[in-house]
Scaffold this active site. Structure first.
Site, mmCIF file in Angstrom:
data_model
loop_
_atom_site.group_PDB
_atom_site.id
_atom_site.type_symbol
_atom_site.label_atom_id
_atom_site.label_comp_id
_atom_site.label_asym_id
_atom_site.label_seq_id
_atom_site.Cartn_x
_atom_site.Cartn_y
_atom_site.Cartn_z
ATOM 1 N N TYR A 35 15.982 -32.740 -5.753
ATOM 2 C CA TYR A 35 16.002 -32.762 -7.212
ATOM 3 C C TYR A 35 15.437 -34.070 -7.745
ATOM 4 O O TYR A 35 15.258 -35.047 -7.016
ATOM 5 C CB TYR A 35 17.411 -32.536 -7.764
ATOM 6 C CG TYR A 35 18.464 -33.458 -7.192
ATOM 7 C CD1 TYR A 35 18.590 -34.769 -7.620
ATOM 8 C CD2 TYR A 35 19.330 -33.007 -6.212
ATOM 9 C CE1 TYR A 35 19.539 -35.612 -7.094
ATOM 10 C CE2 TYR A 35 20.295 -33.842 -5.670
ATOM 11 C CZ TYR A 35 20.395 -35.146 -6.121
ATOM 12 O OH TYR A 35 21.344 -35.976 -5.584
ATOM 13 N N GLU A 64 17.160 -40.371 -10.168
ATOM 14 C CA GLU A 64 17.615 -39.843 -8.876
ATOM 15 C C GLU A 64 16.564 -38.860 -8.377
ATOM 16 O O GLU A 64 16.518 -37.711 -8.808
ATOM 17 C CB GLU A 64 18.968 -39.141 -9.015
ATOM 18 C CG GLU A 64 20.127 -40.088 -9.216
ATOM 19 C CD GLU A 64 20.443 -40.938 -7.998
ATOM 20 O OE1 GLU A 64 19.727 -40.855 -6.985
ATOM 21 O OE2 GLU A 64 21.413 -41.704 -8.065
#
Length: 197
Positions: free
Chosen positions: A119, A130
């Site tokens: 992701y 992230e």
């Protein structure tokens, strides 16, 4: 800038602090290099190896944690039991067990691999990204918690309904729903149909 545990580790042999390195990976999860932890999270983010742990009690409730307010990334938000990054060359399973003990003061009575998920989640508060190839783990917890206050502000065991209510009322990590959805098949296998996951 002060040296913080989030971005450095202490080298007892030299008495100096060294940067924490993360393992950079390609889209297939193959290691291609390393990067300093904070640098890997600067926009647009570098794809790196991570792990997420989901531990449950005997009633099938998920242990969630509120990240400590002093953390440099996503402070004060709720998230899964434990998450982090393996050191370069460290097996994700070993890293997951290590960090669970370091953060929560417990060793799972069961810990099993539950797949991976990739992701890209920007954190709107910090501006960090992230960009992760995340190894998922599920397990059971039967020991009392001894959470490190430098890492964890609070913990709670929640049912699926309680989690939904909390998710609507509290702030959760940007990656939480992505990793929870990815790990659900393994969670259902672990907790059984009556737990409701």
């Amino acid at each position: 800038m002060p040296i913080t545990p989030a971005t450095t580790t202490h080298n007892p042999s030299s008495g100096t602090a060294e940067a924490i390195l993360l393992e950079l990976v390609d889209e297939d999860g193959v290691t291609i290099g390393t990067s300093e932890k904070l640098a890997a999270h600067q926009p647009p983010g570098q794809l790196h190896r991570a792990f997420s742990v989901f531990l449950f009690d005997e009633r099938g409730r998920l242990l969630i944690q509120q990240r400590a307010l002093g953390k440099y990334h996503s402070p004060g938000v709720w998230s899964n039991t434990c998450c982090g990054h393996p050191y370069p060359g460290e097996a994700p399973f070993a890293a997951a067990a290590r960090r669970t003990f370091e953060e929560l003061g417990l060793s799972p009575s069961l810990l099993a691999e539950a797949g991976t998920v990739r992701y890209n989640h920007p954190d709107p508060t910090s501006g960090l990204v992230e960009q992760e190839y995340n190894h998922l783990f599920v397990g059971m917890v039967q020991a009392p918690l001894r959470a490190d206050p430098e890492e964890v502000a609070s913990t709670a065991f929640v049912t699926p309904d309680e989690l939904l209510r909390r998710h609507a009322e509290d702030t959760f990590s940007a990656w939480f729903m992505t990793v929870l959805d990815a790990v659900r098949p393994a969670v259902r296998e672990l907790t059984g149909p009556s737990a409701g996951w």
